[in-house]
Scaffold this motif. Structure first.
Motif, PDB file in Angstrom:
ATOM      1  N   PHE A   1      27.276  42.070  37.133  1.00 33.60           N
ATOM      2  CA  PHE A   1      28.712  41.782  37.108  1.00 33.60           C
ATOM      3  C   PHE A   1      29.528  43.024  36.778  1.00 33.60           C
ATOM      4  O   PHE A   1      30.584  43.268  37.368  1.00 33.60           O
ATOM      5  CB  PHE A   1      29.009  40.669  36.090  1.00 33.60           C
ATOM      6  CG  PHE A   1      30.468  40.394  35.937  1.00 33.60           C
ATOM      7  CD1 PHE A   1      31.143  39.602  36.848  1.00 33.60           C
ATOM      8  CD2 PHE A   1      31.190  40.949  34.885  1.00 33.60           C
ATOM      9  CE1 PHE A   1      32.504  39.367  36.718  1.00 33.60           C
ATOM     10  CE2 PHE A   1      32.550  40.714  34.750  1.00 33.60           C
ATOM     11  CZ  PHE A   1      33.207  39.927  35.672  1.00 33.60           C
ATOM     12  N   GLU A   2      29.051  43.810  35.833  1.00 31.26           N
ATOM     13  CA  GLU A   2      29.824  44.961  35.384  1.00 31.26           C
ATOM     14  C   GLU A   2      30.015  45.983  36.512  1.00 31.26           C
ATOM     15  O   GLU A   2      31.116  46.504  36.695  1.00 31.26           O
ATOM     16  CB  GLU A   2      29.146  45.602  34.167  1.00 31.26           C
ATOM     17  CG  GLU A   2      29.324  44.813  32.869  1.00 31.26           C
ATOM     18  CD  GLU A   2      28.543  43.498  32.816  1.00 31.26           C
ATOM     19  OE1 GLU A   2      28.932  42.615  32.036  1.00 31.26           O
ATOM     20  OE2 GLU A   2      27.566  43.355  33.559  1.00 31.26           O
ATOM     21  N   GLU A   3      28.949  46.263  37.288  1.00 30.90           N
ATOM     22  CA  GLU A   3      29.083  47.182  38.429  1.00 30.90           C
ATOM     23  C   GLU A   3      30.022  46.599  39.476  1.00 30.90           C
ATOM     24  O   GLU A   3      30.849  47.305  40.049  1.00 30.90           O
ATOM     25  CB  GLU A   3      27.711  47.457  39.059  1.00 30.90           C
ATOM     26  CG  GLU A   3      26.918  48.520  38.355  1.00 30.90           C
ATOM     27  CD  GLU A   3      25.668  48.914  39.134  1.00 30.90           C
ATOM     28  OE1 GLU A   3      25.570  48.577  40.340  1.00 30.90           O
ATOM     29  OE2 GLU A   3      24.797  49.550  38.526  1.00 30.90           O
ATOM     30  N   CYS A   4      29.879  45.309  39.705  1.00 34.97           N
ATOM     31  CA  CYS A   4      30.732  44.632  40.688  1.00 34.97           C
ATOM     32  C   CYS A   4      32.195  44.688  40.244  1.00 34.97           C
ATOM     33  O   CYS A   4      33.086  44.970  41.050  1.00 34.97           O
ATOM     34  CB  CYS A   4      30.262  43.192  40.857  1.00 34.97           C
ATOM     35  SG  CYS A   4      31.087  42.297  42.184  1.00 34.97           S
ATOM     36  N   ALA A   5      32.452  44.469  38.960  1.00 36.35           N
ATOM     37  CA  ALA A   5      33.820  44.506  38.443  1.00 36.35           C
ATOM     38  C   ALA A   5      34.396  45.911  38.516  1.00 36.35           C
ATOM     39  O   ALA A   5      35.585  46.086  38.817  1.00 36.35           O
ATOM     40  CB  ALA A   5      33.853  43.988  37.004  1.00 36.35           C
TER      41      ALA A   5
ATOM     42  N   GLU B   1      37.793  46.945  40.580  1.00 36.66           N
ATOM     43  CA  GLU B   1      38.936  47.643  39.980  1.00 36.66           C
ATOM     44  C   GLU B   1      39.518  48.688  40.929  1.00 36.66           C
ATOM     45  O   GLU B   1      40.688  49.031  40.846  1.00 36.66           O
ATOM     46  CB  GLU B   1      38.520  48.325  38.671  1.00 36.66           C
ATOM     47  CG  GLU B   1      38.316  47.382  37.505  1.00 36.66           C
ATOM     48  CD  GLU B   1      39.585  46.707  37.031  1.00 36.66           C
ATOM     49  OE1 GLU B   1      40.662  47.325  37.095  1.00 36.66           O
ATOM     50  OE2 GLU B   1      39.503  45.541  36.618  1.00 36.66           O
ATOM     51  N   LYS B   2      38.697  49.189  41.834  1.00 34.87           N
ATOM     52  CA  LYS B   2      39.145  50.237  42.754  1.00 34.87           C
ATOM     53  C   LYS B   2      39.797  49.668  44.010  1.00 34.87           C
ATOM     54  O   LYS B   2      40.116  50.414  44.929  1.00 34.87           O
ATOM     55  CB  LYS B   2      37.956  51.118  43.142  1.00 34.87           C
ATOM     56  CG  LYS B   2      37.364  51.844  41.951  1.00 34.87           C
ATOM     57  CD  LYS B   2      36.086  52.555  42.322  1.00 34.87           C
ATOM     58  CE  LYS B   2      35.462  53.172  41.074  1.00 34.87           C
ATOM     59  NZ  LYS B   2      34.127  53.697  41.328  1.00 34.87           N
TER      60      LYS B   2
ATOM     61  N   GLU C   1      43.498  41.841  46.477  1.00 39.22           N
ATOM     62  CA  GLU C   1      42.124  42.223  46.805  1.00 39.22           C
ATOM     63  C   GLU C   1      41.280  42.315  45.534  1.00 39.22           C
ATOM     64  O   GLU C   1      40.125  41.907  45.508  1.00 39.22           O
ATOM     65  CB  GLU C   1      42.099  43.555  47.555  1.00 39.22           C
ATOM     66  CG  GLU C   1      42.600  43.477  48.984  1.00 39.22           C
ATOM     67  CD  GLU C   1      42.643  44.860  49.645  1.00 39.22           C
ATOM     68  OE1 GLU C   1      42.238  45.854  49.006  1.00 39.22           O
ATOM     69  OE2 GLU C   1      43.098  44.924  50.795  1.00 39.22           O
ATOM     70  N   LYS C   2      41.880  42.853  44.487  1.00 38.33           N
ATOM     71  CA  LYS C   2      41.176  42.988  43.206  1.00 38.33           C
ATOM     72  C   LYS C   2      40.813  41.611  42.645  1.00 38.33           C
ATOM     73  O   LYS C   2      39.680  41.378  42.203  1.00 38.33           O
ATOM     74  CB  LYS C   2      42.066  43.748  42.217  1.00 38.33           C
ATOM     75  CG  LYS C   2      41.475  43.936  40.847  1.00 38.33           C
ATOM     76  CD  LYS C   2      42.454  44.705  39.972  1.00 38.33           C
ATOM     77  CE  LYS C   2      41.993  44.765  38.548  1.00 38.33           C
ATOM     78  NZ  LYS C   2      42.928  45.485  37.691  1.00 38.33           N
ATOM     79  N   THR C   3      41.774  40.673  42.687  1.00 40.19           N
ATOM     80  CA  THR C   3      41.529  39.309  42.190  1.00 40.19           C
ATOM     81  C   THR C   3      40.429  38.630  43.002  1.00 40.19           C
ATOM     82  O   THR C   3      39.531  37.989  42.438  1.00 40.19           O
ATOM     83  CB  THR C   3      42.830  38.482  42.254  1.00 40.19           C
ATOM     84  OG1 THR C   3      43.840  39.160  41.503  1.00 40.19           O
ATOM     85  CG2 THR C   3      42.639  37.099  41.690  1.00 40.19           C
ATOM     86  N   ALA C   4      40.485  38.780  44.318  1.00 38.86           N
ATOM     87  CA  ALA C   4      39.465  38.179  45.178  1.00 38.86           C
ATOM     88  C   ALA C   4      38.104  38.802  44.916  1.00 38.86           C
ATOM     89  O   ALA C   4      37.082  38.098  44.865  1.00 38.86           O
ATOM     90  CB  ALA C   4      39.858  38.345  46.643  1.00 38.86           C
TER      91      ALA C   4
ATOM     92  N   CYS D   1      32.686  38.531  42.268  1.00 39.49           N
ATOM     93  CA  CYS D   1      31.737  39.002  41.249  1.00 39.49           C
ATOM     94  C   CYS D   1      31.305  37.857  40.336  1.00 39.49           C
ATOM     95  O   CYS D   1      30.122  37.734  39.993  1.00 39.49           O
ATOM     96  CB  CYS D   1      32.368  40.127  40.411  1.00 39.49           C
ATOM     97  SG  CYS D   1      32.693  41.643  41.329  1.00 39.49           S
ATOM     98  N   ASN D   2      32.271  37.049  39.922  1.00 39.63           N
ATOM     99  CA  ASN D   2      31.950  35.885  39.073  1.00 39.63           C
ATOM    100  C   ASN D   2      31.007  34.928  39.780  1.00 39.63           C
ATOM    101  O   ASN D   2      30.120  34.340  39.154  1.00 39.63           O
ATOM    102  CB  ASN D   2      33.234  35.141  38.668  1.00 39.63           C
ATOM    103  CG  ASN D   2      33.840  35.692  37.410  1.00 39.63           C
ATOM    104  OD1 ASN D   2      33.139  36.076  36.490  1.00 39.63           O
ATOM    105  ND2 ASN D   2      35.159  35.752  37.369  1.00 39.63           N
ATOM    106  N   ALA D   3      31.202  34.747  41.080  1.00 36.33           N
ATOM    107  CA  ALA D   3      30.346  33.828  41.841  1.00 36.33           C
ATOM    108  C   ALA D   3      28.934  34.393  42.007  1.00 36.33           C
ATOM    109  O   ALA D   3      27.960  33.642  42.000  1.00 36.33           O
ATOM    110  CB  ALA D   3      30.974  33.554  43.206  1.00 36.33           C
TER     111      ALA D   3
END
Length: 202
Positions: free
Chosen positions: A40-44, A48-49, A55-58, A63-65
């Protein structure tokens, strides 16, 4: 030999042109060769970029899914089960089938504990309600007894003089006093002359 050299030169030019083409492509189109995030952390961090907030929210929702676990500071991962309000240590970014089975078993035990706690709370509330009702009944009984004791019982008023013609109990003061009083009055009349009457002349 000249044909071989010419084909080698053409191949080299083709490879150089392809390399130049790949180098000139925009960075966004070249992400296909990057590796996928492992947790999750790498995905988040990648989310962020993103170019826009939408796009960030999506990307964060994606990532959560993909990843249920979160990286721990000391290493390893933790899974938070919001139904139990409890965290579980897991080996990877997502629970394994065995870990998921343990989480589900813990949830079943949690539900059983909740049910027992609710039943105990209801029993305690019911007992307190019954005690309050008993206390209210006892207070009401005490209040009724106190009110009954406070109500004065009507007492027959003593009769000072006996009414004429009413039956009289022999020897009672109320019956004997009028007779004595009349007798005394008669005796007084006999022994005392009437001063207002003038004497008759003969």
């Amino acid at each position: 030999m000249s044909d071989v050299d010419a084909s080698r030169r053409a191949a080299a030019l083709l490879v150089a042109a392809a390399g130049l083409f790949l180098l000139t492509l925009p960075h966004a189109h070249a992400q296909w060769w990057k590796r996928a995030p492992v947790d999750f952390e790498e995905c988040a961090d990648a989310a962020e970029k993103s170019a826009s907030k939408a796009e960030k929210t999506a990307a964060l929702a994606d990532c959560n899914a993909k990843f249920a676990g979160r990286r721990k500071a000391g290493g390893g991962y933790t899974y938070y089960d919001f139904l139990q309000d409890r965290s579980f240590d897991i080996a990877g970014p997502n629970p394994t089938p065995e870990e998921q089975k343990k989480i589900d078993e813990a949830y079943t035990a949690y539900l059983a504990d909740q049910r027992r706690s609710n039943e105990a709370a209801q029993a305690t509330a019911r007992q307190q309600r019954e005690q309050q009702e008993q206390q209210a009944q006892q207070l009401q009984q005490v209040a009724l007894r106190t009110e009954v004791e406070r109500v004065p019982v009507p007492v027959e008023r003593p009769k000072a003089l006996r009414q004429k013609g009413a039956p009289c109990t022999k020897g009672s003061f109320s019956c004997e006093w009028p007779r004595l009083s009349e007798g005394l009055s008669e005796l007084k009349k006999l022994f005392s002359p009437t001063p207002n009457k003038p004497a008759k002349k003969s």
